[in-house]
Design a protein around this motif. Structure first.
Motif, mmCIF file in Angstrom:
data_model
loop_
_atom_site.group_PDB
_atom_site.id
_atom_site.type_symbol
_atom_site.label_atom_id
_atom_site.label_comp_id
_atom_site.label_asym_id
_atom_site.label_seq_id
_atom_site.Cartn_x
_atom_site.Cartn_y
_atom_site.Cartn_z
ATOM 1 N N ARG A 285 43.390 35.073 46.821
ATOM 2 C CA ARG A 285 43.871 33.971 46.007
ATOM 3 C C ARG A 285 45.282 33.601 46.439
ATOM 4 O O ARG A 285 46.129 34.453 46.652
ATOM 5 C CB ARG A 285 43.914 34.388 44.533
ATOM 6 N N THR A 286 45.534 32.328 46.547
ATOM 7 C CA THR A 286 46.910 31.892 46.730
ATOM 8 C C THR A 286 47.187 30.840 45.668
ATOM 9 O O THR A 286 46.357 30.639 44.771
ATOM 10 C CB THR A 286 47.161 31.404 48.175
ATOM 11 N N ASN A 287 48.353 30.220 45.707
ATOM 12 C CA ASN A 287 48.713 29.336 44.595
ATOM 13 C C ASN A 287 49.481 28.110 45.050
ATOM 14 O O ASN A 287 50.148 28.122 46.076
ATOM 15 C CB ASN A 287 49.630 30.071 43.595
ATOM 16 N N HIS B 248 51.031 34.376 40.848
ATOM 17 C CA HIS B 248 50.477 34.663 39.516
ATOM 18 C C HIS B 248 50.645 36.119 39.099
ATOM 19 O O HIS B 248 50.423 36.447 37.942
ATOM 20 C CB HIS B 248 48.993 34.260 39.477
ATOM 21 N N ILE C 226 51.832 27.545 37.528
ATOM 22 C CA ILE C 226 51.156 28.168 38.667
ATOM 23 C C ILE C 226 49.669 27.864 38.600
ATOM 24 O O ILE C 226 49.023 28.091 37.570
ATOM 25 C CB ILE C 226 51.368 29.700 38.641
ATOM 26 N N GLN C 227 49.159 27.330 39.697
ATOM 27 C CA GLN C 227 47.740 26.982 39.734
ATOM 28 C C GLN C 227 47.088 27.692 40.909
ATOM 29 O O GLN C 227 47.571 27.609 42.037
ATOM 30 C CB GLN C 227 47.643 25.473 39.893
ATOM 31 N N GLY C 228 46.003 28.405 40.617
ATOM 32 C CA GLY C 228 45.352 29.207 41.668
ATOM 33 C C GLY C 228 44.584 28.379 42.679
ATOM 34 O O GLY C 228 44.049 27.325 42.350
ATOM 35 N N ARG D 24 41.664 29.289 45.622
ATOM 36 C CA ARG D 24 40.882 30.351 46.267
ATOM 37 C C ARG D 24 40.660 29.995 47.732
ATOM 38 O O ARG D 24 40.433 28.838 48.069
ATOM 39 C CB ARG D 24 39.528 30.526 45.551
ATOM 40 N N VAL E 94 52.551 26.030 43.227
ATOM 41 C CA VAL E 94 53.494 26.243 42.121
ATOM 42 C C VAL E 94 54.299 24.958 41.919
ATOM 43 O O VAL E 94 54.917 24.460 42.860
ATOM 44 C CB VAL E 94 54.444 27.428 42.390
ATOM 45 N N ASP F 2 43.859 39.527 44.547
ATOM 46 C CA ASP F 2 45.278 39.430 44.207
ATOM 47 C C ASP F 2 46.202 40.036 45.269
ATOM 48 O O ASP F 2 47.375 39.715 45.322
ATOM 49 C CB ASP F 2 45.557 40.161 42.884
ATOM 50 N N THR G 135 51.402 32.830 47.782
ATOM 51 C CA THR G 135 50.450 33.907 47.499
ATOM 52 C C THR G 135 51.105 34.951 46.603
ATOM 53 O O THR G 135 52.242 35.351 46.842
ATOM 54 C CB THR G 135 49.974 34.537 48.822
#
Lengths: 349, 405
Positions: B210-212, B165, B200-202, B204, B214, B40, B162
């Motif tokens: 983790r980034t996202n 979330h 928001i969708q992770g 990897r 959106v 995170d 990033t």
């Protein structure tokens, strides 16, 4: 390596250092245009330029006050070296200065006469790169203009002096290299013995690496400046070649390497002046990184001038030939890397 | 020039100790385990713990939730945080960019509670800059914001957001005038991420971070969340962007890292130390210590040279250099370790803390995030070498495909 040590990271030059940089920058620009460099070939020594450099106080500034010098530190000498390298000046600045300082450090009365000659520039001194073995000869940087060479033989630090410097051997960098046959040297003075001899010799080599690192920075910067100007006027397919990323990006890498190499050399100088035992690996790091920077930088600087950059007529050739011609005098980078690695291993114990 | 150890007086020494002890309390094993698992770049307990003392952004005045730290006190804090794990502090760095924009542009009754929550560690902010079809070319943003009275409707998607979330707000680049030249049709918003329509969708990454992505679907935002003028987003962005590119930073007190890639170098240093410790206690197939193996000695030497190159190269050039150093050296160092160098920490027979195995995965992102090294080389070409700016078809594009008449 303590990464969390609370040390300052201040790279800004003091006013006095800034003045040294400007004064010597002006000096070499005025006194050493590339025509002087070319005219000195193949020997790579210009007596007139040397005399002027002596008049500037270059041969005394780094000597201790007790030896009639100005007590300048390695940092000031490194700044001079940067400008010396920028001009690829045909004078044995580095060899002479570090050897004079080693002789002064030995503080032996028997050396008074040589030191006086070294201080006024009339007696050029140089440093043997490798320990001296009986019956074997050595290529000595500046050996074709030096009257005395300082070398380590066993546990003795010896100053070998000759009446007449040995003959030049022509070489890629157009520097006054010569074979020295130490067995036949006319005079030898034991300058120091034992641990002291090793310490003085090592210090002289460390200083030589730092000054050479600085000189290579200046040299590479000169080559880059020529090529940047070239790419700003040369067109291909209707655009300036400097707008092509395939040209511009490698040039930015040279500039980036120069910026880092300059700071590492200056930092290494600072540690030699202030806390020599703290970062003993820095002179070798400076040397290796500057040698890489110069090889890569001058190679590409010549390359991006195309076929023209490959000609002897192009000034960029002066820097290309000397990048190796000078850096190789300070030892094989791989050997330095092994030493640096040993330091890393020892500090991880 | 000055590289000397800083001789701390009693007061600063006490502060250093107090910080060290407090951080040791905060950074418990579960904090590291959580970061290792989820990547995170953030930890609620750590952030709130630091915030409670004004130590999350200690350089801020106490009235803004900081601790009035001087640059020296700040440096002490940063080095102590590095001793723990800089990864967890990522969202602090990310948040500080939009925080300065909020402070500058938002009406104070709006800005104050937001900034206070950030300073206390109860809120972090992420950067809604890049989009799925264009990463580093921020001015190319296509996420659309359309005004209707006091409200704006936002549609589109952002990528590489990033920390979305774990964030309360995102600092969003939107397109508000598709007919204007691309730099002149941008407006900035601070969007609360709990607004309906935000998904928001992770994603990897192989660094473990983790980034996202959106998604914004008819997201309704009040005009009060606008930051700076309508269509004036580019000048709002410039402050934070300049900071991210380390432009105009005064370093004469020697209390800041010279290179903006210094953080990458710390990862490289971790690997160097790990490999050296491994070599010192490992016997090679010929029965000799690996520390006597010339391959090991030379490669460790080369890695330290590259480390120094990374930290001693200034500003934007340092970012390029440090990234190159880490990418190349981490691969070489991992090779030295053989198959065991492939094992992540905690696997049977893994080496050290798995720092080398991690460094090689982490390295690859450093050439991209915060602007690719190519973006930085373009900056260096223009600003350091003074090379002419290249003209590309997309550099002054009108996004609607037609010029305003």
């Amino acid at each position: 390596m303590d990464l969390h040590e609370l040390r300052r990271q201040d790279y800004t030059l003091e006013e006095i250092s800034q003045e040294v940089l400007v004064a010597f920058g002006d000096f070499f620009r005025d006194q050493c245009p590339t025509s002087v460099v070319r005219a000195s070939e193949p020997l790579g020594f210009d007596q007139n330029l040397w005399d002027r450099l002596v008049e500037m106080g270059t041969t005394t500034m780094g000597l201790p006050e007790s030896a009639g010098g100005d007590g300048a530190g390695v940092i000031e000498l490194a700044l001079v070296a940067e400008e010396f390298g920028r001009a690829v000046a045909p004078v044995p600045y580095i060899e002479h200065v570090v050897t004079s300082r080693a002789l002064a450090a030995a503080a032996t009365p028997a050396l008074d006469q040589v030191l006086a000659g070294a201080a006024d520039g009339s007696h050029i001194v140089a440093l043997a790169s490798y320990p001296i073995q009986p019956g074997s000869k050595q290529l000595v940087p500046a050996g074709a203009v030096a009257k005395s060479v300082l070398g380590l033989a066993g546990d003795d630090l010896i100053l070998y002096t000759v009446e007449q410097s040995p003959a030049l051997v022509r070489n890629q960098g157009h520097t006054p290299l010569a074979w020295w046959d130490f067995d036949s040297a006319g005079s030898r003075i034991v300058v120091a013995t034992g641990a002291n001899a090793h310490a003085i010799f090592k210090r002289a080599h460390d200083e030589r690496m730092v000054l050479m690192a600085s000189a290579l920075v200046g040299m590479t910067e000169s080559a880059l400046a020529l090529t940047v100007e070239f790419t700003k006027t040369r067109e291909t397919m209707g655009v300036l070649i400097s707008t092509l990323q395939g040209v511009a990006f490698p040039l930015t890498d040279i500039a980036t390497n120069i910026a880092g190499a300059r700071n590492i050399a200056r930092k290494a100088a600072w540690f030699l002046d202030n806390e020599p035992d703290q970062r003993p690996e820095l002179p070798a790091i400076a040397m290796v990184y500057s040698a890489q920077t110069a090889t890569h930088g001058t190679t590409n600087a010549a390359h991006f001038q195309g076929g023209l950059g490959f000609t002897l007529e192009a000034d960029v050739s002066l820097y290309f030939l000397r990048s190796k011609g000078w850096s190789a005098l300070a030892g094989d980078p791989s050997a330095h890397l092994v030493d640096i690695g040993d330091h890393v291993l020892a500090s991880a114990k | 020039m000055d590289f000397a150890l800083i001789d701390l007086d009693e007061e600063h020494r006490a502060l250093q100790l107090e910080i060290r002890e407090y951080l040791t309390e905060l950074f418990t094993p579960d904090v590291f385990a959580q970061e290792h698992e989820f990547g995170d770049g953030f930890n609620k307990k750590v952030y709130e713990g630091l915030g409670a003392r004004g130590w999350l952004y200690p350089e801020l005045p106490a009235t803004q939730g900081g601790a009035d730290f001087t640059p020296l006190q700040q440096r002490i804090m940063d080095l102590e945080l590095d001793r723990q794990d800089a990864r967890i502090m990522m969202m602090r760095g990310t948040s500080s960019l939009p925080m300065s924009a909020v402070r500058k542009y938002m009406p104070s009754d709006m800005a104050e509670p937001i900034l206070k929550a950030c300073a206390q560690g109860q809120a972090v902010m992420c950067l809604g800059y890049s989009e799925p079809d264009g990463g580093s070319d921020i001015a190319n943003a296509k996420v659309r914001a359309v005004q209707d009275g006091d409200m704006w409707t936002i549609n589109g998607s952002k990528m590489w957001t990033t920390g979305a979330h774990v964030s309360t707000y995102t600092f969003l680049v939107t397109r508000t005038d598709p007919d204007a030249p691309k730099h002149k049709g941008i407006t900035m918003f601070l969007v609360p991420l709990d607004t309906p329509g935000v998904t928001i969708q992770g994603i990897r990454t192989f660094s473990g971070e983790r980034t996202n992505i959106v998604y914004y679907e008819d997201v309704q935002i009040h005009d009060r969340y606008r930051i700076g003028g309508v269509n004036d987003g580019w000048s709002v962005l410039h402050g934070p962007l300049d900071a991210e590119h380390s432009i105009g930073v005064d370093m004469s007190d020697g209390l800041t890292d010279l290179s903006i890639g210094a953080g990458f170098c710390k990862v490289l240093a971790g690997s160097i130390v790990e490999v050296a410790e491994w070599a010192n206690k490992t016997t090679g197939p010929d029965g000799r210590s690996m520390a006597e193996d010339t391959r090991v000695r030379e490669r460790l030497g080369a890695a330290l040279v590259e480390y120094e190159a990374g930290i001693n190269t200034p500003g934007p050039m340092g970012r390029v250099r440090a990234s190159d150093a880490l990418v190349k050296q981490s691969a070489i160092l991992q090779d030295l370790l053989g198959p065991a160098g492939l094992l992540p920490m905690d696997e049977e027979g893994s080496i050290g803390n798995g720092d080398t195995e991690y460094a090689h995965r982490f390295a690859q992102g450093t050439g991209t995030y915060g602007g690719t090294v190519e973006v930085f080389r373009t900056i260096i070409a223009q600003h350091v070498l003074g090379l002419p700016k290249a003209s590309y078809p997309g550099s002054k594009v009108f996004l609607a495909g037609k010029k305003k008449s």
